[in-house]
Scaffold this motif. Structure first.
Motif, short mmCIF file in Angstrom:
data_model
loop_
_atom_site.label_atom_id
_atom_site.label_comp_id
_atom_site.label_asym_id
_atom_site.label_seq_id
_atom_site.Cartn_x
_atom_site.Cartn_y
_atom_site.Cartn_z
N ILE A 9 0.88 -1.27 -0.13
CA ILE A 9 0.01 0.18 0.02
C ILE A 9 0.85 1.30 -0.05
CG2 ILE A 9 -1.69 1.49 1.40
CD1 ILE A 9 -2.76 -1.40 2.08
N ILE A 10 1.80 1.10 0.99
CA ILE A 10 2.72 2.26 0.91
C ILE A 10 3.52 2.66 -0.46
CG2 ILE A 10 4.88 3.39 2.09
CD1 ILE A 10 2.51 3.48 3.74
N LEU A 11 4.06 1.63 -0.92
CA LEU A 11 4.85 1.86 -2.31
C LEU A 11 3.89 2.35 -3.34
CD1 LEU A 11 7.04 -1.08 -1.71
CD2 LEU A 11 8.00 1.15 -2.09
N TYR A 12 2.60 1.51 -3.43
CA TYR A 12 1.76 1.92 -4.44
C TYR A 12 1.27 3.34 -4.44
CZ TYR A 12 -2.80 2.59 -6.59
OH TYR A 12 -3.83 3.02 -7.17
N LEU A 13 1.00 3.90 -3.00
CA LEU A 13 0.85 5.34 -3.00
C LEU A 13 1.97 6.32 -3.43
CD1 LEU A 13 -1.23 5.30 0.45
CD2 LEU A 13 -2.22 5.50 -1.67
N VAL A 15 4.34 5.64 -5.80
CA VAL A 15 4.62 5.39 -7.18
C VAL A 15 3.31 6.23 -7.78
CG1 VAL A 15 4.37 4.00 -9.25
CG2 VAL A 15 5.48 3.11 -7.14
N VAL A 16 2.10 6.23 -7.31
CA VAL A 16 1.01 6.98 -7.81
C VAL A 16 1.45 8.52 -7.77
CG1 VAL A 16 -1.43 7.60 -7.55
CG2 VAL A 16 -0.66 5.23 -7.47
N LEU A 17 1.86 8.81 -6.63
CA LEU A 17 2.00 10.15 -6.32
C LEU A 17 3.30 10.65 -7.26
CD1 LEU A 17 1.69 12.83 -4.58
CD2 LEU A 17 3.38 12.00 -2.92
N SER A 18 4.22 10.03 -7.44
CA SER A 18 5.33 10.13 -8.25
C SER A 18 5.03 10.33 -9.48
CB SER A 18 6.41 9.12 -8.22
OG SER A 18 7.04 9.03 -6.78
N MET A 19 4.24 9.60 -10.30
CA MET A 19 3.69 9.58 -11.57
C MET A 19 2.73 10.77 -11.74
SD MET A 19 5.38 7.26 -12.80
CE MET A 19 4.82 7.36 -14.62
N ILE A 41 11.10 3.67 -11.68
CA ILE A 41 10.20 3.81 -10.53
C ILE A 41 9.38 2.44 -10.49
CG2 ILE A 41 8.20 4.87 -9.59
CD1 ILE A 41 9.62 7.32 -10.84
N SER A 42 8.66 1.77 -11.56
CA SER A 42 8.04 0.63 -11.32
C SER A 42 9.00 -0.50 -10.77
CB SER A 42 7.29 0.13 -12.40
OG SER A 42 8.33 -0.05 -13.53
N GLU A 43 10.10 -0.65 -11.42
CA GLU A 43 11.18 -1.65 -10.93
C GLU A 43 11.45 -1.61 -9.38
OE1 GLU A 43 12.03 -4.52 -12.52
OE2 GLU A 43 10.62 -4.06 -14.12
N LEU A 44 11.79 -0.40 -8.98
CA LEU A 44 12.31 -0.09 -7.63
C LEU A 44 11.28 -0.24 -6.67
CD1 LEU A 44 13.99 3.25 -8.09
CD2 LEU A 44 15.17 1.16 -7.41
N ALA A 45 10.02 -0.10 -7.09
CA ALA A 45 8.67 -0.21 -6.09
C ALA A 45 8.46 -1.79 -6.09
CB ALA A 45 7.66 0.38 -6.49
N GLY A 59 13.55 1.38 -1.02
CA GLY A 59 12.77 1.56 -2.31
C GLY A 59 12.27 3.15 -2.28
N ILE A 60 12.03 3.68 -1.35
CA ILE A 60 11.28 4.94 -1.30
C ILE A 60 12.45 5.85 -1.49
CG2 ILE A 60 10.42 6.71 0.07
CD1 ILE A 60 8.84 4.61 1.77
N ILE A 61 13.78 5.80 -1.23
CA ILE A 61 14.65 6.71 -1.55
C ILE A 61 14.93 6.76 -2.89
CG2 ILE A 61 17.13 7.42 -1.05
CD1 ILE A 61 16.68 6.67 1.99
N PRO A 62 15.38 5.92 -3.56
CA PRO A 62 15.61 5.89 -4.75
C PRO A 62 14.43 6.37 -5.80
CG PRO A 62 16.19 3.62 -4.32
CD PRO A 62 15.39 4.32 -3.12
N ILE A 63 13.08 6.19 -5.42
CA ILE A 63 11.97 6.67 -6.09
C ILE A 63 11.98 8.30 -5.97
CG2 ILE A 63 9.44 6.61 -6.25
CD1 ILE A 63 9.36 3.72 -5.38
N LEU A 64 12.12 8.56 -4.96
CA LEU A 64 12.14 10.16 -4.73
C LEU A 64 13.20 10.76 -5.23
CD1 LEU A 64 11.07 10.38 -0.94
CD2 LEU A 64 9.61 10.38 -2.84
N THR A 65 14.60 10.04 -5.42
CA THR A 65 15.68 10.72 -6.08
C THR A 65 15.16 10.97 -7.64
OG1 THR A 65 16.99 9.60 -4.54
CG2 THR A 65 18.10 10.18 -6.43
#
Length: 223
Positions: A9-13, A15-19, A41-45, A59-65
């Protein structure tokens, strides 16, 4: 099991916010660097979702980066033409003044069958009707037909016409949209009068009612 559910749930939210922050472009309209970031982003999540041994923070830090990098690149593209050309490339003329540009087709790995298919999808069946075909940086093709093959417009034929407007939904699944009524400068009394003219006794019986692009009242009942 609950840990996996929570992490998902956390990673889904995130990724959706990032996109969402990346913008509203569809996959087919993304620039190359945007598509790469979306895939990464999808792979990291997916990794922290599958393997609980990996910290969710990893997983979160690379997505935000990546989101930060995308934002920086987007800003640089707005300010620098050279950076935009470096990152996204430039449009290519596949058909130039009615002639196939074989050099550009070869450079872009675009074969004739693919080109003809794209042209057919846009309603152009004859190469002789096309003056320019441009491969945009998003991968889509823009077509400029020869002037003598362009369809005549109502203005060309001197036909009187009125500009169509956006259709406005007034009732959806039995619920009246008061904001849309205000937008068209109407009130609930006007809506009730329109319903009465069409022998509709209650808005709850309406599946959809709207003002179409020509300003006509359209409705469909639930049953």
């Amino acid at each position: 099991m609950f840990i996996v559910l929570f992490r998902t749930i956390i990673l889904y939210l995130i990724v959706v916010l990032s996109m969402r922050l990346m913008g509203k472009k569809q996959i087919g309209e993304m620039e190359p660097f945007e598509l790469v970031i979306a895939i990464m982003i999808s792979e990291l999540a997916s990794l922290p979702m599958q393997d609980t041994r990996i910290s969710i923070i990893r997983g979160i830090i690379p997505i935000l980066t990546l989101l930060f990098l995308q934002t920086i690149f987007a800003m640089l593209q707005l300010k620098s033409e050279k950076f935009r050309l470096l990152l996204s490339g430039k449009p290519n003329l596949l058909i130039d003044k009615g002639k196939l540009n074989l050099k550009e087709l070869k450079n872009e790995k675009f074969n004739l069958n693919d080109l003809l298919e794209e042209l057919r999808l846009q309603g152009y069946y004859n190469l002789s009707d096309i003056e320019y075909a441009i491969l945009e940086t998003s991968g889509k093709i823009s077509v400029i037909p020869k002037t003598n093959t362009e369809p005549a417009t109502k203005e060309d034929m001197k036909i009187q016409f009125t500009q169509e407007a956006l259709p406005i939904t007034l009732v959806l699944d039995g619920k009246v949209n008061t904001e849309n009524l205000k937008m068209i400068h109407k009130n609930s009394k006007w809506l009730k009068d329109m319903m009465k003219k069409n022998n509709i006794h209650s808005a709850e019986k309406i599946l959809i009612a709207m003002l179409d692009s020509k300003g006509k009242f359209f409705y469909q009942l639930k049953n």
